[in-house]
Design an enzyme around this catalytic site. Structure first.
Site, PDB file in Angstrom:
ATOM      1  N   LYS A  87      22.324   8.559  25.608  1.00 41.01           N
ATOM      2  CA  LYS A  87      21.623   7.266  25.789  1.00 41.01           C
ATOM      3  C   LYS A  87      20.247   7.061  25.024  1.00 41.01           C
ATOM      4  CE  LYS A  87      20.384   5.157  30.337  1.00 41.01           C
ATOM      5  NZ  LYS A  87      20.008   5.347  31.766  1.00 41.01           N
TER       6      LYS A  87
HETATM    7  O1  G3P Z   1      19.378   2.865  34.811  1.00 44.38           O
HETATM    8  C1  G3P Z   1      18.101   2.457  34.680  1.00 44.38           C
HETATM    9  C2  G3P Z   1      17.592   2.519  36.114  1.00 44.38           C
HETATM   10  O2  G3P Z   1      17.642   3.702  36.502  1.00 44.38           O
HETATM   11  C3  G3P Z   1      16.233   1.826  36.319  1.00 44.38           C
HETATM   12  O3  G3P Z   1      16.269   1.510  37.628  1.00 44.38           O
HETATM   13  O4  G3P Z   1      15.173   0.872  39.544  1.00 44.38           O
HETATM   14  O5  G3P Z   1      13.989   2.427  37.999  1.00 44.38           O
HETATM   15  O6  G3P Z   1      14.232   0.041  37.610  1.00 44.38           O
HETATM   16  P1  G3P Z   1      14.759   1.235  38.010  1.00 44.38           P
END
Ligand code: G3P
Length: 220
Positions: A87
């Protein structure tokens, strides 16, 4: 549409995998930190454990932000296990690194995508996946699902093989919306996946079936 779980929590990964519908896992440095995993060796061990639990792609993110550093880290991550997808953030150095990895046959997930233009650059560099962040766009009164839809259309129109992996999914309705706009993958918290199961008519219907069965079979 494939389902990935967006967590580094082993119990949640096991639970989702036991449901029989899990196609992969995505992690990021914040999710690893949330589990208290630190240090290169511990991180590597953790990624390997995830690969043992799930038969599918496991995204492991580089920490370096310079090209050489990303290459070094990415090569080490990719060497851990064939299921590992490196990633890489969507920066100028990241795009260069994705091109390098793609020439080496190493699969990548270009993360922190917020525009169609960023997705285009990642696809041109040979990314296996792009990760548009749905919830974080919604958080700032933008439209995360519209971004997923526009990237899907652009990739289909120009015949890019790069898969659209909708990330930052916050709830069950986001998953349904990803299906509607043709995302290839949605990476979701366990709660959002389990939310797909819920319907009051399923619960009341099952209750009635069992009561009818019991009445006839047990004379009650
Ligand atoms: O895969 C990316 C994700 O984990 C981000 O999620 O909820 O932190 O915006 P969030």
């Amino acid at each position: 549409m494939k389902f990935f779980i967006d967590t580094a929590n082993l119990d949640q990964i096991r639970e989702a995998n036991d449901m029989g519908v899990l196609d992969g896992v995505t992690t990021n440095p914040s999710l690893m930190a949330k589990e208290g995993i630190s240090g290169k060796e511990n991180c590597a061990k953790h990624y390997l454990t995830i690969c043992e639990i799930v038969d599918g792609d496991v995204s492991a993110e580089v920490i370096a932000t310079d090209y050489e550093g990303m290459i070094k880290e990415g090569m080490e991550l990719a060497a851990l296990h064939p299921q590992i997808v490196v990633k890489v953030p969507c920066t100028a150095e990241g795009i260069k690194a994705i091109r390098y990895f793609s020439e080496q046959g190493i699969r990548t997930n270009c993360t922190l995508i917020f525009t169609v233009g960023q997705a285009l650059l990642a696809a041109k560099a040979g990314a296996s996946y792009v990760s548009p962040f749905v919830g974080r766009l919604d958080d700032i009164a933008s439209d995360g699902i519209l971004l997923v839809e526009n990237i899907v259309k652009m990739f289909r129109y120009y015949c890019y093989d790069t898969e659209v992996l909708a990330a930052s999914i916050r709830h069950t309705q986001h998953i349904i919306q990803c299906l509607e706009v043709g995302a290839d993958v949605a990476t979701c918290p366990l709660s959002a996946i389990k939310g797909l199961l819920k319907h009051p008519l399923t619960d009341s219907g099952l209750k009635a079936f069992l009561e009818d069965h019991r009445r006839v079979n047990e004379g009650k």
